[in-house]
Scaffold this motif. Sequence first.
Motif, PDB file in Angstrom:
ATOM      1  N   PHE A   1      24.266  -6.022  -2.946  1.00 57.59           N
ATOM      2  CA  PHE A   1      24.956  -6.544  -1.765  1.00 57.59           C
ATOM      3  C   PHE A   1      24.177  -7.646  -1.066  1.00 57.59           C
ATOM      4  CE2 PHE A   1      26.418  -2.159  -2.383  1.00 57.59           C
ATOM      5  CZ  PHE A   1      27.759  -2.433  -2.619  1.00 57.59           C
ATOM      6  N   ASN A   2      23.200  -8.206  -1.796  1.00 62.72           N
ATOM      7  CA  ASN A   2      22.441  -9.350  -1.307  1.00 62.72           C
ATOM      8  C   ASN A   2      21.780  -9.102   0.045  1.00 62.72           C
ATOM      9  OD1 ASN A   2      23.000 -10.980  -3.534  1.00 62.72           O
ATOM     10  ND2 ASN A   2      25.032 -11.454  -2.682  1.00 62.72           N
ATOM     11  N   LEU A   3      21.143  -7.936   0.185  1.00 63.26           N
ATOM     12  CA  LEU A   3      20.382  -7.667   1.400  1.00 63.26           C
ATOM     13  C   LEU A   3      19.002  -8.288   1.253  1.00 63.26           C
ATOM     14  CD1 LEU A   3      21.283  -3.908   1.920  1.00 63.26           C
ATOM     15  CD2 LEU A   3      22.523  -5.918   2.695  1.00 63.26           C
ATOM     16  N   LYS A   4      18.342  -8.487   2.398  1.00 60.97           N
ATOM     17  CA  LYS A   4      17.029  -9.138   2.338  1.00 60.97           C
ATOM     18  C   LYS A   4      15.909  -8.120   2.160  1.00 60.97           C
ATOM     19  CE  LYS A   4      17.668 -13.619   4.325  1.00 60.97           C
ATOM     20  NZ  LYS A   4      19.054 -13.518   4.881  1.00 60.97           N
ATOM     21  N   ARG A   5      16.113  -6.920   2.704  1.00 54.46           N
ATOM     22  CA  ARG A   5      15.075  -5.907   2.578  1.00 54.46           C
ATOM     23  C   ARG A   5      15.716  -4.608   2.100  1.00 54.46           C
ATOM     24  NH1 ARG A   5      12.812  -4.706   7.792  1.00 54.46           N
ATOM     25  NH2 ARG A   5      11.183  -3.573   6.688  1.00 54.46           N
ATOM     26  N   TYR A   6      14.905  -3.808   1.393  1.00 58.76           N
ATOM     27  CA  TYR A   6      15.436  -2.524   0.923  1.00 58.76           C
ATOM     28  C   TYR A   6      14.915  -1.343   1.730  1.00 58.76           C
ATOM     29  CZ  TYR A   6      11.058  -1.165  -1.293  1.00 58.76           C
ATOM     30  OH  TYR A   6       9.765  -0.791  -1.507  1.00 58.76           O
ATOM     31  N   GLU A   7      13.769  -1.536   2.441  1.00 59.70           N
ATOM     32  CA  GLU A   7      13.107  -0.396   3.099  1.00 59.70           C
ATOM     33  C   GLU A   7      14.017   0.355   4.088  1.00 59.70           C
ATOM     34  OE1 GLU A   7      11.714  -3.303   2.649  1.00 59.70           O
ATOM     35  OE2 GLU A   7       9.610  -3.142   2.087  1.00 59.70           O
ATOM     36  N   PRO A   8      14.832  -0.339   4.898  1.00 59.74           N
ATOM     37  CA  PRO A   8      15.653   0.399   5.855  1.00 59.74           C
ATOM     38  C   PRO A   8      16.657   1.344   5.201  1.00 59.74           C
ATOM     39  CG  PRO A   8      15.629  -1.927   6.390  1.00 59.74           C
ATOM     40  CD  PRO A   8      14.993  -1.799   5.058  1.00 59.74           C
ATOM     41  N   LEU A   9      16.917   1.148   3.897  1.00 56.46           N
ATOM     42  CA  LEU A   9      17.910   1.997   3.247  1.00 56.46           C
ATOM     43  C   LEU A   9      17.365   3.360   2.854  1.00 56.46           C
ATOM     44  CD1 LEU A   9      19.504  -0.628   0.851  1.00 56.46           C
ATOM     45  CD2 LEU A   9      20.519   0.336   2.900  1.00 56.46           C
ATOM     46  N   VAL A  10      16.022   3.468   2.779  1.00 56.93           N
ATOM     47  CA  VAL A  10      15.444   4.648   2.139  1.00 56.93           C
ATOM     48  C   VAL A  10      15.741   5.932   2.917  1.00 56.93           C
ATOM     49  CG1 VAL A  10      13.292   5.733   1.429  1.00 56.93           C
ATOM     50  CG2 VAL A  10      13.668   3.318   0.969  1.00 56.93           C
ATOM     51  N   PHE A  11      15.414   5.911   4.227  1.00 58.54           N
ATOM     52  CA  PHE A  11      15.616   7.135   5.015  1.00 58.54           C
ATOM     53  C   PHE A  11      17.085   7.541   5.111  1.00 58.54           C
ATOM     54  CE2 PHE A  11      11.233   6.898   6.702  1.00 58.54           C
ATOM     55  CZ  PHE A  11      10.900   8.214   6.504  1.00 58.54           C
ATOM     56  N   PRO A  12      17.996   6.618   5.404  1.00 57.32           N
ATOM     57  CA  PRO A  12      19.407   7.007   5.434  1.00 57.32           C
ATOM     58  C   PRO A  12      19.888   7.591   4.106  1.00 57.32           C
ATOM     59  CG  PRO A  12      19.129   4.858   6.406  1.00 57.32           C
ATOM     60  CD  PRO A  12      17.800   5.238   5.856  1.00 57.32           C
ATOM     61  N   LEU A  13      19.429   6.985   3.005  1.00 59.03           N
ATOM     62  CA  LEU A  13      19.832   7.524   1.703  1.00 59.03           C
ATOM     63  C   LEU A  13      19.401   8.980   1.564  1.00 59.03           C
ATOM     64  CD1 LEU A  13      19.144   4.705  -0.907  1.00 59.03           C
ATOM     65  CD2 LEU A  13      21.287   5.892  -0.498  1.00 59.03           C
ATOM     66  N   ALA A  14      18.123   9.215   1.915  1.00 58.65           N
ATOM     67  CA  ALA A  14      17.622  10.586   1.799  1.00 58.65           C
ATOM     68  C   ALA A  14      18.397  11.521   2.707  1.00 58.65           C
ATOM     69  CB  ALA A  14      16.135  10.628   2.142  1.00 58.65           C
ATOM     70  N   ALA A  15      18.743  11.011   3.912  1.00 55.76           N
ATOM     71  CA  ALA A  15      19.481  11.840   4.855  1.00 55.76           C
ATOM     72  C   ALA A  15      20.868  12.187   4.308  1.00 55.76           C
ATOM     73  CB  ALA A  15      19.607  11.136   6.197  1.00 55.76           C
ATOM     74  N   VAL A  16      21.410  11.327   3.453  1.00 60.38           N
ATOM     75  CA  VAL A  16      22.702  11.631   2.831  1.00 60.38           C
ATOM     76  C   VAL A  16      22.519  12.596   1.654  1.00 60.38           C
ATOM     77  CG1 VAL A  16      24.625  10.630   1.562  1.00 60.38           C
ATOM     78  CG2 VAL A  16      23.716   9.451   3.552  1.00 60.38           C
ATOM     79  N   PHE A  17      21.405  12.410   0.944  1.00 61.60           N
ATOM     80  CA  PHE A  17      21.199  13.231  -0.261  1.00 61.60           C
ATOM     81  C   PHE A  17      21.081  14.716   0.072  1.00 61.60           C
ATOM     82  CE2 PHE A  17      19.027   9.684  -2.923  1.00 61.60           C
ATOM     83  CZ  PHE A  17      20.234   9.040  -2.978  1.00 61.60           C
ATOM     84  N   ILE A  18      20.447  15.020   1.209  1.00 58.15           N
ATOM     85  CA  ILE A  18      20.176  16.436   1.492  1.00 58.15           C
ATOM     86  C   ILE A  18      21.474  17.227   1.708  1.00 58.15           C
ATOM     87  CG2 ILE A  18      19.144  17.995   3.178  1.00 58.15           C
ATOM     88  CD1 ILE A  18      16.798  15.942   3.209  1.00 58.15           C
ATOM     89  N   PRO A  19      22.381  16.761   2.585  1.00 54.76           N
ATOM     90  CA  PRO A  19      23.657  17.497   2.676  1.00 54.76           C
ATOM     91  C   PRO A  19      24.415  17.500   1.363  1.00 54.76           C
ATOM     92  CG  PRO A  19      23.622  15.588   4.146  1.00 54.76           C
ATOM     93  CD  PRO A  19      22.249  15.763   3.626  1.00 54.76           C
TER      94      PRO A  19
END
Lengths: 412, 370
Positions: free
Chosen positions: B299-317
């Motif tokens: 999706f042509n984002l400039k940084r990937y780091e902000p995605l990490v925590f939200p992804l994990a927060a989705v993975f757990i449920p």
Amino acid sequence: MKPWCILRAAATVLLVLAVISSAGCWSRREIQEIGFALLIGLDHAAEEGKVMITVHIAKPFSLLAAGAGTAEEKAYWQVSSTGRTVFDAWRNLRQQSPRRPFLHHSRFIVFGEEFARSGIREALDFFYREGEVRETNFVVVAKGAKASEFVWGEYELEPMPSRGALGVIKQVAQELSTIVMVTLNDFLQMMEAEGIEAVASRAEQVWRPPSQDPRGQLKNEVIAVSGRETGAAAFKGDKLAGWLDKVQARGLQWVRGKVRSGILLIEQPGKENKLASIEILRATSTVTPKISEGRPSIQLKVDAVGVIGEVQEYLDPMASEEIWASMERRMAEAIRHEIEAALDIAKHEFNSDIFGFGAAFARRYPKEWDGLKRKWDEEFPKLDVEIEVKTIIRRSGLTRRSMQLVRRKEEV
Amino acid sequence: MSVLEGGKISGRQFMAVLTMVRLVPVTLVFSMVTSASNPQDAWIASIISGVVAIPFAMLIARLSLKFPEKTIIEYSQIILGPVLGKLVGLVFLWFSIQTSVNIIRALGEAYAIAIMPETPIQTFMIMLAIMSCYAARSGLEVLSRLGEDTLFIVGFIFLVACVLPYNAMRLENLLPVLAKGMSSLIPPVVASLGYYSQFIMIGMLVPYLAKPEEATKYAIYAVLISGFLTTAGCVSVVAALGTTANSWTLPLFSLARLISLGEFFERIEAGIMAAWTLSTGIKLALFLWAISVGIAQLFNLKRYEPLVFPLAAVFIPLALVAFESMVDLEDYLSKADAVAAVIIAVAVIALLYVGLGVRSFLFPGKEKYR
């Protein structure tokens, strides 16, 4: 504030909360809240349809005292509990125990004879599912007693019955080979596998009448009930079929290739009624299943190495080669006798393939075994077992020729 | 050169993280043993799947080497065009997310089953996820270095667990070989290949290798090391647990419980738990990193780091709701997930190779895409 930051802050708070709520250890067990169970025994309870478990729970404070040599009380607490299932009974134990009983350090699972005879399959599940009992626990069946009675037995030299029984079992297994030592892992495998029936250690209760001899007693203390661990309990399916005595148990161990050491008594060549004790150094066995013209048979080879440990009458092995060879033959004969005793009782009395001959067929002839296993109960008692025992006597100890003590004195 | 991730990793680090990818959850549930009708042959299934996995790993590595500076997300768009390429990227991400969810739940279940039955499973999952998130946010370089160091610890613990219960082992338990014919090997081989197909992750790692040309070599090493460890595990589990091998929920853990050396060196199964935690942590970190970078590139984002925590927060449920129970998870892992993983991995690779062939046929002389 950007919405992104709020989200981030919310996530952080959530995660921090999660960390705080899980601070410390949820399933923690403090050592002063635990009662270490050292063995677990299983019996039928007095009420119909209930099981009774019996455990020994260590008393750490009196164990310390026992170490100092001033034991005034028993180092363990024996307690029984009943329930409809084993787990039920185990949990019901909480009603009596101020400390949480803990099975991780248990060493034995003891079945009472009556309980074992009526089948143990239902009771076993708890031991490998719940996870507190280690698969390295030894399985013991108490002969002629309930498990709760058998574990009364105390042993000299050890404050804990479980340690005492473990010591005896290890001694017997290593020095006499007249007991089968079966861990829960082995036991479950023997129960589950095709073509092999389970065995377990046999244990008996020994009653000692109180001694009337006061010599050397500072305190009038004797152990009234002790245990004797020898032999084997043979199962058929999940039910106890019967007992193997010392000779039969070692016969079984020869077939299983598990004889570590032991003494074989043979008649000394050329000397009537005089015995020679052969110490077994090591032994191996090979079980070769054969199917010829549709009839299964077993070829059993046992190789044993021994040394002369003791002779009752003069022996000079240098005098003739025949003496040494004859002793080896007699040793082989003694081993064959023990194996035949085990085969005989297993085939004709129990009809239970405790040797795993069927499993040997399953490994070697998987296709033929498929047909064979259905009629194995009829085939096993008829099974031809061709026993070949090869023995070597290696040494004769520090002595080559016996000293002629008695004769010399007679001459004087 | 991607600006998202500036790190460079060595061949050995590449190999280490790939080995981790393979080691969990396969050593947890031991699908080769548990899904087989006759567990004696699990080691054969393990070897066969390893042999099949080598050319598979080579194919992915070779493909990536045609675009040594692009990830699979980027070059699939070059090969297949923007629409189909993005679709392949999405499939890859979906596959990776599913894998991450599986391993979070698998480790949580392992903890709950083996050592702390009363603790809510969320505790383990959240702690694992936080650990992995930090590793993933620190970038590939950090997590690969972590992986390199951990591989020795994990490999050592697994080998110790496979060797030390020798008292309980009987090699005749491995007989008869292939009693139920070759066809009985199919479920365990597929189950094992399902885990190997996660090596499609090579496609994300190659552009960050310091020496991309080593990718094929080290990918094969990773197959060999992980294949060796799992095969050794299969042999030990079956030798020590016999016919009961496929009745245990966590065979390797039950194997370690049998270790008893001189009544002193025993009760060391917590070591197995530690090895699982370490390897799952590294694997989850790698997947979180790859998924974040993948999304950023897609999706042509400039940084990937902000995605990490939200992804994990989705993975757990997701991990909590995806499976009813451990039985459900094991059933899914050894059957549906394995088959789906193999199909997805093979389809993606085949599609990309076909696309590459078509392109070089239509535009000859433009094989280099730098």
